[in-house]
Scaffold this motif. Structure first.
Motif, mmCIF file in Angstrom:
data_model
loop_
_atom_site.group_PDB
_atom_site.id
_atom_site.type_symbol
_atom_site.label_atom_id
_atom_site.label_comp_id
_atom_site.label_asym_id
_atom_site.label_seq_id
_atom_site.Cartn_x
_atom_site.Cartn_y
_atom_site.Cartn_z
ATOM 1 N N LYS A 119 0.810 -1.217 0.000
ATOM 2 C CA LYS A 119 0.000 0.000 0.000
ATOM 3 C C LYS A 119 0.840 1.263 0.000
ATOM 4 O O LYS A 119 0.403 2.312 -0.490
ATOM 5 C CB LYS A 119 -0.916 0.000 1.219
ATOM 6 N N ASN A 120 2.058 1.178 0.542
ATOM 7 C CA ASN A 120 2.909 2.365 0.640
ATOM 8 C C ASN A 120 4.027 2.394 -0.397
ATOM 9 O O ASN A 120 4.926 3.236 -0.322
ATOM 10 C CB ASN A 120 3.511 2.455 2.040
ATOM 11 N N GLY A 121 3.961 1.481 -1.365
ATOM 12 C CA GLY A 121 4.945 1.495 -2.444
ATOM 13 C C GLY A 121 6.367 1.268 -1.978
ATOM 14 O O GLY A 121 7.297 1.917 -2.476
ATOM 15 N N LEU A 122 6.556 0.345 -1.034
ATOM 16 C CA LEU A 122 7.878 0.126 -0.443
ATOM 17 C C LEU A 122 8.507 -1.193 -0.878
ATOM 18 O O LEU A 122 9.436 -1.678 -0.234
ATOM 19 C CB LEU A 122 7.769 0.156 1.090
ATOM 20 N N THR A 123 8.004 -1.759 -1.972
ATOM 21 C CA THR A 123 8.489 -3.086 -2.373
ATOM 22 C C THR A 123 9.970 -3.101 -2.730
ATOM 23 O O THR A 123 10.607 -4.159 -2.670
ATOM 24 C CB THR A 123 7.676 -3.606 -3.568
ATOM 25 N N ASN A 124 10.531 -1.972 -3.109
ATOM 26 C CA ASN A 124 11.956 -1.914 -3.440
ATOM 27 C C ASN A 124 12.824 -1.674 -2.213
ATOM 28 O O ASN A 124 14.059 -1.722 -2.308
ATOM 29 C CB ASN A 124 12.226 -0.811 -4.476
ATOM 30 N N GLN A 125 12.198 -1.385 -1.097
ATOM 31 C CA GLN A 125 12.963 -1.045 0.097
ATOM 32 C C GLN A 125 12.762 -2.029 1.265
ATOM 33 O O GLN A 125 13.616 -2.117 2.142
ATOM 34 C CB GLN A 125 12.591 0.375 0.562
ATOM 35 N N LEU A 126 11.641 -2.732 1.248
ATOM 36 C CA LEU A 126 11.355 -3.689 2.315
ATOM 37 C C LEU A 126 10.936 -5.020 1.726
ATOM 38 O O LEU A 126 10.312 -5.080 0.663
ATOM 39 C CB LEU A 126 10.219 -3.194 3.229
ATOM 40 N N ASN A 127 11.270 -6.107 2.428
ATOM 41 C CA ASN A 127 10.717 -7.413 2.096
ATOM 42 C C ASN A 127 10.665 -8.279 3.355
ATOM 43 O O ASN A 127 11.338 -7.984 4.353
ATOM 44 C CB ASN A 127 11.514 -8.102 0.977
ATOM 45 N N THR A 128 9.857 -9.302 3.306
ATOM 46 C CA THR A 128 9.716 -10.202 4.452
ATOM 47 C C THR A 128 9.988 -11.634 4.014
ATOM 48 O O THR A 128 9.769 -11.995 2.855
ATOM 49 C CB THR A 128 8.301 -10.131 5.052
ATOM 50 N N LYS A 129 10.456 -12.447 4.949
ATOM 51 C CA LYS A 129 10.721 -13.857 4.674
ATOM 52 C C LYS A 129 10.397 -14.659 5.932
ATOM 53 O O LYS A 129 10.872 -14.339 7.030
ATOM 54 C CB LYS A 129 12.176 -14.070 4.275
#
Length: 264
Positions: A119-129
């Motif tokens: 929702k905040n457009g952070l896919t290039n900066q955050l990820n989860t595993k």
């Protein structure tokens, strides 16, 4: 002559029967051995304990073997071959239930984080595993800090507070916050090496997370790994960028209890 023979018969010694004592002890030990071998033919904790007590009593001079031998009659022997299923152990059943709940908790938290990232457009900066040891949140350093600095950016403080609100739903988990750098040497007025920089970044981010009074600080640990745990090669600019990061690890308590797969 008759009188002499009578006197000789009166003084004739009886046969030595002292051998009966060690013989009876030997028979007792053999009986104990046979009971041991019979009992060990099937793994049954309760009957093994009874056997141990009987054997101990026999070896210590008691009559425990004879008293306990009735536990091993033909009627009860039918039960010896029955192996208890893991679910019949209350502790195993409880651990399995807790492991299942833990899996559900971490999957729910991961979904909340992934929704927030999307929702905040952070896919290039955050990820989860999510894997069998932890749920890890990885944040690129440029989302949190200026180059060569450990002060959290104002916009990144919002991210830290949002993560803290998600974590308060799961207060029982241990959380480790680690800072990482690339292998480029650093030397400025504040930092002489990457150890100090990575440690301060982890600590400063964690301090913002712990502004949430609903979190227990004893559950959180900051750590700096410097350049020594890279996830990519430091030979390229792209690799170095991925190595500069902060990781938030929510540690499982029942790792390996359930089958999980790595989820990016």
């Amino acid at each position: 002559m008759k009188k002499s023979n009578k006197r000789h018969e009166e003084h004739e010694e009886h046969a030595d029967e002292s051998w009966l004592l060690p013989y009876s002890d030997l028979m007792t030990l053999l009986l104990a051995l046979f009971i041991t071998l019979f009992s060990m033919s099937s793994v049954d904790a309760k009957k093994f304990e009874e056997m141990s007590q009987a054997l101990s009593s026999a070896l210590n001079g008691g009559t425990g073997v004879l008293e306990h031998s009735s536990s091993y009659d033909a009627g009860s022997g039918a039960d010896l071959g029955k192996n208890k299923s893991p679910s019949s152990n209350p502790n195993t059943a409880t651990d399995a239930a807790l492991a299942k709940k833990e899996q559900e908790d971490l999957e729910r938290l991961k979904k909340q984080l992934d929704d927030y990232i999307g929702k905040n457009g952070l896919t290039n900066q955050l990820n989860t595993k999510l894997n069998q040891s932890q749920l890890m949140i990885t944040i690129a350093d440029n989302a949190l800090f200026a180059s060569g600095a450990a002060d959290v950016k104002p916009e990144a403080k919002v991210l830290a507070k949002n993560i803290s609100r998600m974590l308060e739903q799961f207060p029982s988990y241990d959380v480790i916050v680690t800072g990482h750098t690339d292998n480029m040497p650093i030397s400025n007025y504040k930092y002489t090496d990457n150890w100090d920089l990575s440690s301060d970044r982890a600590l400063n981010f964690l301090k913002i997370v712990l502004q949430n009074s609903k979190l227990d600080p004893s559950k959180f640990t900051p750590s700096g790994y410097g350049e020594y745990h890279p996830v990519e090669s430091n030979a390229t600019a792209e690799g170095r960028a991925k190595n500069r990061r902060v990781e938030i690890s929510i540690i499982r308590k029942y790792n390996g209890e359930t089958k999980t797969t790595n989820v990016q």
